[in-house]
Design a protein around this motif. Sequence first.
Motif, PDB file in Angstrom:
ATOM      1  N   ALA A  23      43.619  38.857  39.563  1.00 52.78           N
ATOM      2  CA  ALA A  23      42.487  38.027  39.968  1.00 52.78           C
ATOM      3  C   ALA A  23      41.206  38.810  39.723  1.00 52.78           C
ATOM      4  CB  ALA A  23      42.613  37.644  41.439  1.00 52.78           C
ATOM      5  N   THR A  24      40.238  38.178  39.101  1.00 53.92           N
ATOM      6  CA  THR A  24      38.990  38.869  38.792  1.00 53.92           C
ATOM      7  C   THR A  24      37.915  38.638  39.850  1.00 53.92           C
ATOM      8  OG1 THR A  24      38.269  37.015  37.419  1.00 53.92           O
ATOM      9  CG2 THR A  24      39.469  38.794  36.317  1.00 53.92           C
ATOM     10  N   SER A  25      38.269  37.929  40.913  1.00 49.28           N
ATOM     11  CA  SER A  25      37.358  37.668  42.030  1.00 49.28           C
ATOM     12  C   SER A  25      38.173  37.649  43.319  1.00 49.28           C
ATOM     13  CB  SER A  25      36.684  36.309  41.825  1.00 49.28           C
ATOM     14  OG  SER A  25      36.172  35.804  43.041  1.00 49.28           O
ATOM     15  N   PRO A  26      37.559  38.056  44.441  1.00 46.97           N
ATOM     16  CA  PRO A  26      38.302  37.997  45.707  1.00 46.97           C
ATOM     17  C   PRO A  26      38.453  36.585  46.272  1.00 46.97           C
ATOM     18  CG  PRO A  26      36.110  38.896  46.067  1.00 46.97           C
ATOM     19  CD  PRO A  26      36.269  38.727  44.586  1.00 46.97           C
ATOM     20  N   GLU A  27      37.941  35.576  45.593  1.00 51.30           N
ATOM     21  CA  GLU A  27      38.125  34.180  46.025  1.00 51.30           C
ATOM     22  C   GLU A  27      39.500  33.728  45.531  1.00 51.30           C
ATOM     23  OE1 GLU A  27      38.774  30.935  47.232  1.00 51.30           O
ATOM     24  OE2 GLU A  27      36.839  31.618  47.993  1.00 51.30           O
ATOM     25  N   LEU A  28      40.492  33.749  46.449  1.00 47.25           N
ATOM     26  CA  LEU A  28      41.874  33.519  46.049  1.00 47.25           C
ATOM     27  C   LEU A  28      42.450  32.177  46.509  1.00 47.25           C
ATOM     28  CD1 LEU A  28      43.418  37.080  46.597  1.00 47.25           C
ATOM     29  CD2 LEU A  28      42.324  36.116  44.552  1.00 47.25           C
ATOM     30  N   GLY A  29      41.619  31.327  47.080  1.00 50.06           N
ATOM     31  CA  GLY A  29      42.114  30.023  47.528  1.00 50.06           C
ATOM     32  C   GLY A  29      42.717  29.216  46.390  1.00 50.06           C
TER      33      GLY A  29
END
Length: 196
Positions: A160-166
């Motif tokens: 994942a390239t962003s901590p937004e994992l929803g």
Amino acid sequence: MTSTEPAPFREAVATMAAATARPEIELAPIRPPQRLAPYSYALGAEIKQLELDALAAQSELSDQDAFGRLILLYDPEGSEAWDGTMRLVAYIQADLDASEAMDPLMPEVVWSWLVEALEARTSEVTALGGTVTATTSVRYGDIAGPERAHQLELRASWTATSPELGGHVQAFCDVLEHASGLPPVGVTKLGTRSRG
């Protein structure tokens, strides 16, 4: 979670914990592996048995079973193999019927579920890889259960390239939905079982 954990990891966990799934899928935190990365978090997912029983009553479904887990591994130092600091590891297991188990295209179809779900739910994915396995078990002698059982296993990981994992959690649930044979939301399933 403690304040000593890195902020990107805390944010990633918060977005995973806040993700929602369709009512038939039960999501809950489970104990994550401890030695794969400095920080880890995991969700377990399963199709509620009452939903499976209801589907079986209205179609030709037998007692199918499907479950999975989605694990977040976080290494602040990053990993060359990961191409980043956050790696998601997914595992899904589902029962198959005999015709599905014998279909030579089943692995390609299952892998396409994951690729398409990730593309639909998030654009923040790199280094995707994994395996799809369809197995047949034959029981002999005095052992309970059907004579033959067929199962599907998906093992995959991506960065994942962003901590937004929803969106990643929702994509994972989309694949579990397909693997379990659940009909699309709002559709009543009648007749024979069909997978996505």
